[in-house]
Design an enzyme around this catalytic site. Structure first.
Site, PDB file in Angstrom:
ATOM      1  N   GLU A  58      39.677  30.450  26.469  1.00 25.62           N
ATOM      2  CA  GLU A  58      41.212  29.839  26.286  1.00 25.62           C
ATOM      3  C   GLU A  58      41.443  28.471  26.229  1.00 25.62           C
ATOM      4  O   GLU A  58      42.674  27.897  25.760  1.00 25.62           O
ATOM      5  CB  GLU A  58      42.025  30.173  27.606  1.00 25.62           C
ATOM      6  CG  GLU A  58      42.316  31.666  27.910  1.00 25.62           C
ATOM      7  CD  GLU A  58      41.141  32.406  27.769  1.00 25.62           C
ATOM      8  OE1 GLU A  58      41.056  33.599  27.095  1.00 25.62           O
ATOM      9  OE2 GLU A  58      40.305  32.414  28.593  1.00 25.62           O
ATOM     10  N   ASN A 102      36.406  36.712  24.253  1.00 24.65           N
ATOM     11  CA  ASN A 102      37.526  36.877  23.294  1.00 24.65           C
ATOM     12  C   ASN A 102      37.339  35.732  22.169  1.00 24.65           C
ATOM     13  O   ASN A 102      36.819  34.329  22.836  1.00 24.65           O
ATOM     14  CB  ASN A 102      38.866  36.875  23.733  1.00 24.65           C
ATOM     15  CG  ASN A 102      39.193  35.741  24.798  1.00 24.65           C
ATOM     16  OD1 ASN A 102      38.708  35.639  25.962  1.00 24.65           O
ATOM     17  ND2 ASN A 102      39.821  34.867  24.456  1.00 24.65           N
ATOM     18  N   ASP A 144      43.434  39.233  23.410  1.00 21.36           N
ATOM     19  CA  ASP A 144      42.553  38.882  24.673  1.00 21.36           C
ATOM     20  C   ASP A 144      41.714  39.735  25.248  1.00 21.36           C
ATOM     21  O   ASP A 144      41.746  39.705  26.398  1.00 21.36           O
ATOM     22  CB  ASP A 144      43.408  37.929  25.357  1.00 21.36           C
ATOM     23  CG  ASP A 144      42.757  37.148  26.431  1.00 21.36           C
ATOM     24  OD1 ASP A 144      41.402  36.783  26.060  1.00 21.36           O
ATOM     25  OD2 ASP A 144      43.174  37.229  27.536  1.00 21.36           O
TER      26      ASP A 144
END
Length: 573
Positions: free
Chosen positions: A173, A257, A299
């Site tokens: 992230e 991801n 995601d």
């Protein structure tokens, strides 16, 4: 070189030396003293507070007459003697810079410890990996694996096999480039590192990589499926669980991801994010890799548990790997060569894919539920949390049944553009999450579901008010155990999912129950301490429904059912 000590513990029915229950990650136990007929008599035996709040994922380890308990940040470790569990034999309480917490996605969790060569192997959020003497707590070695200054932290439970410690960093992230790292168990020396993106050498692809399935893709794709140098900040971190086959000497895990979440900013298949890997433990060379979600746009970090089983396929006993992905698909592959055998939706609500083509391995997308810039996606199922996340599920080899903890949550998704800045969140999407459509009252967000692993079809379902975040434990007494976000430890009949017993713990449960035997008595252990991604609103007192990457709105009622805590509860007859 095998670790004889760990191998002995793995084969000891009453021990719990690996976070996932064993090399095969089946999270089950042959212990059957507690069974369907007497589970009603189970009571709390003792408890232990870690002295730390926030989310307590994972489970303690038991080796001999010792139990080893971990906490959320600052990643304390406690050694307890089971002859007198009220006394702490030793404790390791690291001093870490509190600024590390600011770059940890979705709470400051710790998924557990590892054991090998008479050592407890632990990690710290600040990127350090340590080996402690299991008897004294003395630090034998300490190495730095990742750097919080660029958003790379450690939350994963280390995994030990032979003379190797496997460890992966979190941080997709924040644009962290994912890798699996292998360290020498006795010295801490780095043996090899395999990235998820980049050149074939850095990804460590064997010469015969995917030779059984060339349509999965083979060479040069770790850069060619990205625009320019985007692969350098392309994510693919692995913070989930490992499994290991000693006969094949292959270990298995998932890369996560791609970054950022906004798919418009990274055209291409984005290999090798979102991939199930089969790698040689000694060299790190990849024998095969199957990308479940090319160009992931939701995601669906595919780092979840890999369950290894041996089952007949077309009349021949076959080494298999089963994996419930965040994308809502239950996959079963031949773990020797990566051949795809089963790909079934875990719930009819899954709508991002119409199906998975078994010949090509490619998911067939429904463009209505895409997340491109010119299209605000609504009613997307699963949500970014996935229909399955970090929970550890359990397998019954007699009935060939997998008992899974699922999240029944969907979402709306609105993307936006943003620049990359090292050490800052690199997401590019605003999310709203809410219960999926299939619950009895349309408000349920969790399921315990039993799957026939030979077909991928569901046998029964037990609904829960909140996401079943922590996973399940199967014990041979015919019981399926799990903890709930609102604080219950429950036991179900493995045949039909009927609830046979429950106990309300001091705080919500997001860890995976475990079991052990001591002096002829079976015990069930469960961490408590609400938090994790579902609990970020409660833990950090957030009120904006879109905060916590969409979790706050979905779980706003959680605060009415439990509050923060941190510890372990142990139960017995």
């Amino acid at each position: 070189m095998a670790d004889a000590d760990l191998d002995k513990q793995v084969n000891t029915a009453g021990a719990w030396p690996i976070a996932t229950g064993g090399y095969y990650s089946q999270h089950n136990s042959p212990l059957a003293q507690i069974n369907k007929s007497n589970v009603k008599n189970v009571k709390a035996a003792w408890s232990f507070s870690t002295g730390v709040l926030n989310g307590h994922e994972g489970a303690p380890l038991v080796i001999g007459d010792m139990m080893y308990v971990h906490s959320a940040f600052p990643n304390n470790t406690y050694a307890l003697n089971l002859n007198d569990p009220g006394k702490i034999v030793w404790q390791h309480k690291p001093k870490q810079d509190a600024s590390t917490k600011a770059v940890m996605c979705c709470d400051v969790v710790d998924r557990g410890l590892a054991y090998g060569a008479g050592q407890i192997v632990k990690k710290q959020a600040n990127g350090h990996l340590l080996a402690l003497d299991a008897k004294t707590g003395k630090i034998n070695w300490e190495v730095e694996v990742c750097d919080p200054k660029v958003g790379s932290t450690l939350t994963q439970a280390p995994f030990v096999a032979k003379d190797t410690v496997l460890m992966g960093c979190s941080g997709a992230e924040l644009g962290v480039r994912g890798a699996v790292n292998a360290f020498d168990l006795k010295t801490g020396e780095l043996k090899w590192r395999a990235f998820a993106t980049g050149s074939d050498d850095s990804v460590r692809l064997a010469k015969d990589f995917n030779s059984a399935n060339p349509h999965y893709g083979q060479f040069g794709l770790g850069t060619k499926t990205w625009e320019g140098d985007a692969w350098k900040i392309g994510g693919g971190t692995n913070w989930g669980w490992y499994a290991y086959d000693p006969k094949l000497n292959l270990f298995y895990y998932g890369s996560g991801n791609p970054a950022p979440w906004n798919e418009t900013m990274r055209p291409g298949d984005n290999k090798w994010t979102m991939t199930i890997w089969g790698r040689d433990l000694d060299t790190g060379m990849a024998k095969w890799g199957y990308q479940k979600t090319p160009h992931d746009e939701w995601d669906f970090a595919g780092v979840n548990q890999m369950v290894l089983t041996d089952q007949p396929v077309n009349g021949k006993m076959t080494p298999l790997l089963s994996h419930i992905d965040r994308n809502g698909i239950l996959y079963t592959l031949n773990r020797e060569n990566g051949n795809l055998i089963v790909a079934e939706k875990v719930d009819p609500a899954v709508n991002v894919f119409k199906k998975v083509d078994l010949k090509t391995g490619t998911p067939v997308r429904d463009p209505e539920f895409a997340t491109r810039m010119d299209h605000k996606g609504t009613n997307i199922c699963p949500s970014a949390m996935g229909f399955h996340n970090q929970g550890v599920d359990s397998y019954d080899p007699e009935s060939r049944t997998l008992y899974a903890g699922l999240n029944h949550i969907c979402m709306d998704w609105e993307p936006f553009m943003l620049p990359y800045r090292a050490g800052q969140f690199f997401v590019g999407a605003t999310l709203a999450m809410y219960p999926g459509p299939n619950g009895p009252t349309k408000k349920e967000m969790g399921q315990i579901r039993a799957f026939d692993l030979t077909t991928g079809k569901a046998k029964w379902t037990k609904w829960e008010k909140f996401a079943a975040w922590g996973g399940t434990l199967y014990t041979k007494g015919g019981l399926v155990w799990y903890a709930t976000l609102d604080g219950y430890l429950k036991a179900l009949d493995n045949k039909d999912g009927k609830e046979l017993w429950n106990f309300k713990m001091p705080s919500g449960g997001i860890g995976s129950p475990m079991t052990y035997s001591f002096k002829g008595k079976q015990y069930i252990g469960s961490m408590y301490g609400v938090g994790g991604w579902p609990g970020v609103g409660l833990v950090f007192d957030l009120t904006d429904p879109s905060a916590g990457l969409g979790a706050v709105g979905a779980f706003r009622e959680l605060q009415n059912h439990t509050q923060m805590g941190g510890g372990l509860m142990v139960f017995s007859l």
